[in-house]
Design a protein around this motif. Structure first.
Motif, short mmCIF file in Angstrom:
data_model
loop_
_atom_site.label_atom_id
_atom_site.label_comp_id
_atom_site.label_asym_id
_atom_site.label_seq_id
_atom_site.Cartn_x
_atom_site.Cartn_y
_atom_site.Cartn_z
N ARG A 213 0.85 -1.19 0.49
CA ARG A 213 -0.39 0.23 -0.03
C ARG A 213 0.90 1.17 0.31
N MET B 39 -9.02 5.86 -5.04
CA MET B 39 -8.04 4.76 -4.39
C MET B 39 -8.82 2.87 -4.22
N VAL C 154 -8.36 5.81 4.51
CA VAL C 154 -7.32 4.73 4.03
C VAL C 154 -5.86 4.60 5.13
N LEU D 295 -2.33 6.47 4.86
CA LEU D 295 -1.29 7.39 4.10
C LEU D 295 -0.74 7.99 4.43
N GLU D 296 -0.69 8.80 5.54
CA GLU D 296 -0.09 9.53 5.83
C GLU D 296 0.98 9.48 6.89
N ILE E 182 -5.96 0.66 -3.32
CA ILE E 182 -4.75 1.54 -2.64
C ILE E 182 -5.82 1.47 -1.57
N VAL F 96 -9.48 13.15 2.40
CA VAL F 96 -9.83 12.18 0.65
C VAL F 96 -11.15 12.07 0.45
N ILE G 284 1.10 4.48 -2.94
CA ILE G 284 0.73 5.84 -2.81
C ILE G 284 1.61 6.47 -3.22
N HIS H 120 1.87 9.87 -5.91
CA HIS H 120 2.12 10.63 -5.69
C HIS H 120 2.97 11.05 -6.86
#
Length: 419
Positions: free
Chosen positions: A6, A157, A173, A176-177, A162, A149, A10, A14
């Motif tokens: 994942r 996603m 998600v 994600l961070e 994802i 999101v 991500i 990006h």
């Protein structure tokens, strides 16, 4: 999906977004409340349309309290250029109301100085707060690390695998961070929002589809399958609603028919009851006279029988004292005559002996006559005493009268002189 895979997807997303899209200039500095309200307008909407709608709100209304008390229809007219103005207007109004009820003011800049977790908890408790609005407020207003999101971004996603269906329903998600650093969070969120809004506006957008296929092959096909399944689900929902509506209509018709038949049956029953009551009234009006005559005759017969019984008992009572009196009269004269023989002997010297028996016989007959009269009187008095039971004392007087009659008879016998 594994966390490493994942995170790789991500970061790849990006890098592809940076190649395909150009980030707009950074947002101007705003108060805390305006960041929240701008996020309400920006969700699932292009940035230029959101900027125009937000500027119109500030121009048409005096302050945010006036926006709070304005109806959703009026706000939707102001935000008419947005893709879904009604949703945006309802989201804006409900969040304003929640902020007012929570803080009783529209000045929220003091939350920047407080702990980030406490502020986030306060915003999460608001009923109209969405994950996108919360993430945008935390990122731009509170200075935290949170990537907003919305539905359009979640669709990308899902297509790139994802996020899963369950995660898409929650609106978050995981990881994600962690995959995107804080200093690149605003850039990633802005580029993702541009690509996602372009795809939601046009599902055949080549730029967005190429971006998804570059991240994970077959993403565009998975997107088409997901859209087809969603449309099929909508059709099934519409069909179920139509069937439920038809069933409800059929049930309503059946219930109406049953109610109509029940009314008819009730009317027939009421008519039968009325007819039976009328017949009973007619019978009651024709029968009373014979019933009265029968009752009168029965009462008359009962009265006659009772009078006959009283008369018979009176006669019997009269006969019994008469017999007793007759028997007593037969016995008593003999004793009196025997006791009063000396008087007759004295009178023999003066009168001839042939006339003595005649005087005795006449005296005896008179005594029996007087006794029979007294006996009949006693019998009549006894019958009267039976009829009037309250008067029972005259019985003593009868004995006195008997003694008086005896004395009078004896006096008559003694006073009479021989002829």
């Amino acid at each position: 999906m594994a966390a490493s895979n994942r995170a790789q997807l991500i970061t790849k997303l990006h890098t592809v977004l940076k190649k395909k899209y150009q980030a707009p200039p950074t947002q101007p500095t705003r108060p805390m409340l305006e960041h929240l309200l701008y996020a309400c307008v920006l969700e699932d909407c292009p940035a230029d349309l959101a900027d125009g709608g937000f500027a119109k709100l500030e121009q048409d209304f005096f302050d945010w309290n006036e926006v709070r008390v304005t109806t959703v229809t009026e706000l939707s007219h102001v935000l008419s250029r947005l893709p879904d103005p009604v949703k945006a207007a309802r989201r804006l109004k409900e969040n304003l109301q929640a902020v007012f009820e929570e803080f009783y003011t529209f000045e929220l800049d003091h939350l920047k100085k407080e702990n980030l977790g406490k502020a986030v908890n306060k915003f999460e408790k608001m009923p109209a707060m969405t994950p996108f609005v919360l993430g945008y407020t935390v990122q731009h207003g509170l200075g935290g690390h949170s990537i907003p999101v919305d539905f359009s971004a979640m669709m990308m996603m899902l297509a790139t695998e994802i996020a899963t269906q369950a995660e898409a329903k929650s609106g978050r998600v995981p990881g994600l961070e962690r995959a995107i650093p804080k200093n690149k969070g605003i850039e990633f969120a802005t580029l993702l929002h541009i690509a996602a809004v372009g795809l939601s506006g046009d599902l055949k957008d080549k730029k967005a589809r190429e971006t998804m296929d570059a991240v994970n092959k077959g993403s565009s096909q998975r997107l088409d399958d997901w859209i087809a399944s969603k449309k099929a689900a909508k059709r099934r929902g519409v069909k179920r609603k139509a069937e439920a509506k038809a069933k409800a209509e059929a049930d309503a018709k059946a219930a109406a028919e049953a109610a109509r038949l029940a009314k008819i049956a009730a009317a027939e029953k009421a008519a039968k009851k009325a007819a039976s009551k009328a017949a009973a009234k007619k019978k009651s009006t024709t029968r009373p006279e014979p019933v009265k005559s029968v009752s009168a005759s029965t009462s008359k017969t009962a009265k006659s029988k009772s009078t006959k019984k009283v008369a018979v008992t009176a006669k019997k009572a009269a006969k019994k004292p008469a017999k007793k009196a007759a028997a007593a009269s037969k016995k008593k004269p003999v004793k009196k005559s025997t006791a009063k023989k000396p008087t007759s002997k004295k009178s023999t010297s003066k009168k001839p002996a042939t006339k003595k028996p005649t005087a005795k016989k006449s005296a005896a007959k008179k005594a029996t006559a007087t006794k029979s009269k007294s006996a009949s009187k006693k019998a009549s008095k006894k019958t009267a005493a039976k009829k009037s039971p309250a008067k029972k004392k005259p019985t003593k007087k009868k004995g006195v009268k008997k003694a008086a009659s005896k004395k009078s008879s004896s006096r008559k016998l003694t006073k009479r002189k021989p002829r």
